[in-house]
Design an enzyme around this catalytic site. Structure first.
Site, mmCIF file in Angstrom:
data_model
loop_
_atom_site.group_PDB
_atom_site.id
_atom_site.type_symbol
_atom_site.label_atom_id
_atom_site.label_comp_id
_atom_site.label_asym_id
_atom_site.label_seq_id
_atom_site.Cartn_x
_atom_site.Cartn_y
_atom_site.Cartn_z
ATOM 1 C CG ASP A 1 67.202 47.578 39.129
ATOM 2 O OD1 ASP A 1 66.334 47.953 39.927
ATOM 3 O OD2 ASP A 1 68.040 46.693 39.385
ATOM 4 C CD GLU B 1 69.012 43.922 45.761
ATOM 5 O OE1 GLU B 1 69.096 45.161 45.990
ATOM 6 O OE2 GLU B 1 68.166 43.447 44.973
ATOM 7 N N GLY C 1 45.265 65.340 41.839
ATOM 8 C CA GLY C 1 46.185 64.707 42.776
ATOM 9 C C GLY C 1 46.207 63.202 42.638
HETATM 10 ZN ZN ZN Z 1 67.977 46.036 41.286
#
Ligand code: ZN
Ligand code: ADP
Length: 596
Positions: free
Chosen positions: A501, A426, A204
């Site tokens: 990202d 954003e 885990g």
């Molecule tokens: Zn971003």
């Protein structure tokens, strides 16, 4: 997390001391050798000295009462040489005769300098003394110096942790309750001819409660709990890890029935690959562990629990029957589990009546037990700082944000250009997500820097998913690349802000191809391998194909993100503008841009 960090620091200190000691010894031996060398260059035999005195080549001799070294200064070369005389008495007589024949010969008879002599002696003994000290240190590290206590090990006679202290994990507790029975009543099982399991592996993520549940087993059975971390077995000195394993089990046998808990077992138990350096040291440690596991009889009732979050790393030998032949997965808590854990940790806290723990559990998908416990603790701290009487909803929300996106950095000076870039980035994420069926709703968007991020888009996640569809993964990539796409479209420039990202999106694409078998051309095969050569069974060029497929997935996602933004460019500008004005916009404000 209840891991003891101290032994490690102590350990480093020891290593440092040993290294320093070795350096000092080396330096002293060096100095002594050099001195010896210089001396031996200047040394002449007694016979030579005798002859040179008779030949009147020497202008002055020096000696110390009680000493055996004579220093002679030569007339012509002005050199000083030394010679050893075995007994001074006959030499003195000889000198007396020489003086009468050669009045120029100067004799300097010194009284011995006791202090100097003492230090000279000490200096020549120092390496020996240091070596002895070094040996004692090594012995102590091996636990040979102290009786019983194994270095780095923790022992608790009774952990006082009960199953009721472990929230959620009902199935896992059910599976492990049997172990409590074994420990309490070994005879009952043995009479039936049953073999008691020796080893259980707990799989885990960190913070899911593996240590806690191991302690609870010991607490329920009321037996001692000895624990050690795998990384502590890994030592600089060969054989030390193995010797620690041996000591640990010697101790366990003495106090059996008991629980031995080995945290981070992957540190010693990772697959044996080569025979070099630290790896062969690991091998020794691992081999010793295997020997110990095979060694004790099941009537000794030692149950070894080991924890890891990287089961795929473990050497297969560990998993054979009679060793860690039982495996229990400790998952991150699901919605219900999180609610249970939140209930447990709010018991001792003052908390507002408006707080719905079910809802909070929904907002904290993916949090482990340790993170939830930490979340409530942070909330209590924030509530105190806000002078609230009880923990309010806003305190918890602030704590969630602090934990998930980092602390607000109000003081960081952000240039107008950066602000604009962040706002579009954003807004890009948020707007793109809105048009993706499978993506979560936006909860809040902000361009206030937090932690390392310049801004953030928070999503509402209130569903625990066990399976994720291909469409969902593709749309996730589109949402991730929405930030970069917006920068490109609105500002015709791209920034480093999108690096995380891009990393995440690429990771998803790679897993889709190599783990989930979602590639059209390669089909449902697993290409997740430990060594690159293992891919060769699929033929040459397979890595090229994987690369091509991954790139195609990411490229398509980026194109899709740009398309959505171009189709709704007005909304993108509006959201970015609102962010520049208000810095943070809520779900309702965001949604208001989408009503016609
Ligand atoms: Zn971003
Ligand atoms: P692991 O060994 O899996 O890394 P720990 O057992 O050390 O995690 O858990 C760290 C802390 O998190 C525990 O001491 C406990 O406070 C909390 N915790 C984790 N899981 C649970 C749970 N299921 N119930 C209650 N507390 C939990």
């Amino acid at each position: 997390m209840s891991k003891q960090k101290n032994p490690k620091n102590k350990n480093n200190k020891w290593v440092l001391m040993v290294v320093i000691a070795i350096l000092i010894v080396a330096a002293i031996i060096g100095i002594l050798l050099i001195r010896k060398q210089i001396q031996s260059e200047k040394e002449i035999t007694y016979d030579q000295l005798y002859q040179d005195i008779v030949d009147k080549k020497i202008e002055k001799i020096e000696m110390t009462i009680g000493g055996s070294t004579v220093t002679a200064k030569y007339k012509e070369s002005d050199e000083e040489k030394t010679a050893q005389v075995n007994s001074l008495q006959p030499f003195m007589e000889f000198i007396n005769i020489q003086i009468s024949e050669n009045p120029d010969l100067e004799v300097d008879l010194k009284t011995p300098n006791e202090l100097m002599a003492f230090f000279e002696n000490l200096l020549s003994f120092l390496p020996t003394i240091l070596l002895v000290v070094l040996m004692i240190m090594i012995f102590q590290m091996q636990g040979l110096g102290e009786k019983g206590k194994v270095y780095g090990e923790n022992e608790e006679n009774s952990t006082n942790v009960k199953f009721s202290d472990v929230a959620g994990l009902d199935e896992e507790k059910n599976e492990l309750i049997e172990i409590v029975d074994f420990l309490k009543n070994p005879k009952k099982f043995q009479n039936m001819g049953a073999k008691i399991p020796k080893g259980i592996l707990l799989y885990g993520k960190p913070g899911t409660g593996k240590t806690l549940i191991a302690k609870a087993i010991a607490g329920e059975a009321n037996v001692p709990f000895i624990s050690m971390s795998g990384s502590e077995f890994i030592e600089m000195f060969a054989g030390l890890g193995a010797s620690r394993v041996r000591k640990l089990f010697e101790k366990a046998k003495k106090i059996a029935p008991c629980i031995v808990f080995i945290d981070e077992i992957d540190a010693i138990g990772s697959r044996r690959t080569s025979n070099s350096g630290s790896e062969s040291e690991n091998n020794q440690t691992l081999n010793q562990l295997l020997v110990e596991m095979d060694g004790f009889e099941s009537n000794e009732t030692i149950i070894v629990l080991a924890a890891t979050n990287r089961p795929e790393m473990l050497d297969k030998a560990l998993l054979r029957p009679g060793r860690f032949d039982r495996q229990v997965t400790i998952p991150a808590p699901d919605l219900l589990g999180r609610e249970e854990i939140l209930k447990l940790y709010t018991k001792d806290k003052k908390i507002s009546k408006d707080i719905d723990l079910r809802e909070l559990a929904g907002d904290t998908a993916g949090f482990t037990g340790a993170e939830l416990s930490n979340l409530l603790n942070e909330s209590a701290i924030i509530a105190t700082r806000n002078n609230h009487k009880v923990i309010e909803k806003e305190d918890i929300e602030a704590a969630v944000k602090k934990i998930t996106v980092g602390l607000e950095k109000h003081n960081r000076v952000v240039s107008e250009k950066d602000k604009k870039l962040t706002a579009y980035h954003e807004a890009g994420h948020a707007v793109v997500s809105k048009f993706l069926e499978t993506q979560d709703n936006v909860k809040e968007i902000s361009i206030i820097p937090r932690g390392l991020a310049g801004g953030y888009t928070m999503y509402k996640t209130n569903e625990d998913k066990y399976y994720v569809s291909k469409t969902e993964l593709e749309e996730k990539m589109i949402a991730l690349l929405g930030g970069r796409a917006a920068e490109k479209i609105a500002l015709n420039d791209i920034s480093t802000g999108a690096s995380n990202d891009i990393e995440v999106a690429t990771g998803i694409a790679r897993d889709m191809i190599t783990v989930y078998g979602m590639s059209n051309s390669l089909g449902p095969i697993s290409l997740k391998v430990d060594e690159p050569y293992e891919l060769q069974i699929f033929g040459e060029g397979i890595t090229d194909e994987v690369g091509t497929q991954v790139k195609e997935l990411v490229d398509n996602a980026y194109i899709a993100a740009q398309k959505i933004l171009l189709d709704h460019i007005q909304i993108l500008h509006q959201v970015a503008q609102a962010l520049l004005e208000k810095e943070t916009i809520s779900e309702a404000e965001f949604d208001s841009f989408f009503v016609e």
